[in-house]
Design a protein around this motif. Structure first.
Motif, mmCIF file in Angstrom:
data_model
loop_
_atom_site.group_PDB
_atom_site.id
_atom_site.type_symbol
_atom_site.label_atom_id
_atom_site.label_comp_id
_atom_site.label_asym_id
_atom_site.label_seq_id
_atom_site.Cartn_x
_atom_site.Cartn_y
_atom_site.Cartn_z
ATOM 1 N N SER A 147 32.408 50.587 46.790
ATOM 2 C CA SER A 147 32.506 49.867 45.531
ATOM 3 C C SER A 147 31.222 49.111 45.268
ATOM 4 O O SER A 147 30.438 48.839 46.169
ATOM 5 N N SER A 149 29.874 45.873 44.655
ATOM 6 C CA SER A 149 30.177 44.444 44.706
ATOM 7 C C SER A 149 29.210 43.670 43.829
ATOM 8 O O SER A 149 28.069 44.044 43.634
ATOM 9 N N HIS A 167 33.733 48.145 52.492
ATOM 10 C CA HIS A 167 33.113 48.774 51.342
ATOM 11 C C HIS A 167 32.176 49.912 51.747
ATOM 12 O O HIS A 167 31.559 50.534 50.882
#
Length: 218
Positions: A147, A149, A167
């Motif tokens: 992802s 961030s 992540h």
């Protein structure tokens, strides 16, 4: 038509200067204990990452010369600087006996969205040049980010850890099993991103993790 500018002070570079002018090069806050076992990265990651060797080129301080350099690298499209710094650190590593001791060099990955915005990974050239010097394989397809961030700048260590935890993951984990890996990044402050990368690499069977960064925060 436009002269190349120093990444630190933005003065025009002379013919024989690369990325950084001679004056700024002499002013750069080089990491003094380059291969000290008590490296700041060991302190930052203590108790969270099982780390073998750690190296950094520079100390980082806000509003300092390295902040200008990192900003130029990340936000002004200065890919040449990434290669220049990788060559610099790679030569130091060779002189210190690292040649043929690293199997794979991995960059901390960008999310696809951020990669599209920036157009490049700021540590790509850094990692490629180090891999070339060490006769290692550079691979930017194995370690992935799940992802995108948000910026980590104003978060404390715990908050950053929560943001980046899980992540990252490794594709084709067997490729890294029992390999000596060098993970490269630009700037380390809390170490949360490196910790999350370590957890993914550990799951892939990496048992010898080394880290090289352009700068580490004091």
């Amino acid at each position: 038509m436009f002269p190349k500018l120093c990444a630190c002070c933005e003065t025009a570079l002379l013919k024989d200067e690369t990325s950084i002018c001679t004056f700024c090069r002499n002013e750069l806050p080089l990491y003094s204990n380059f291969f000290d076992g008590d490296h700041d990265l060991h302190k930052i990651l203590y108790g969270r990452v099982l780390l073998d060797q750690a190296v950094s080129l520079f100390y980082f301080e806000k509003k300092g010369i390295i902040q200008n350099l990192i900003h130029d690298l990340k936000y002004k499209g200065n890919e040449e600087l990434s290669y220049h710094l990788g060559e610099w650190l790679g030569e130091l590593l060779v002189d210190s006996g690292w040649k043929n001791k690293i199997d794979v060099v991995l960059p901390v990955p960008l999310h696809n969205q951020r990669f599209r915005q920036r157009g490049y990974n700021q540590v790509e050239g850094f990692g490629k040049e180090i891999a070339k010097k060490l006769s290692a394989v550079y691979n930017d397809t194995l370690l992935k980010r799940r992802s995108n961030s948000k910026t980590q700048v104003f978060k404390n260590r715990l908050a950053r850890t929560e943001v980046v935890q899980n992540h990252f993951y490794v594709e084709k984990q067997a490729v890294l099993s029992d390999k000596s890996v060098l993970l490269v990044d630009d700037l380390v402050t809390t170490g949360a991103t490196l910790e999350a990368c370590y957890l993914a690499l550990k799951d892939a069977g990496v048992n010898n993790l080394n880290i090289a960064t352009i700068a580490v925060s004091k």
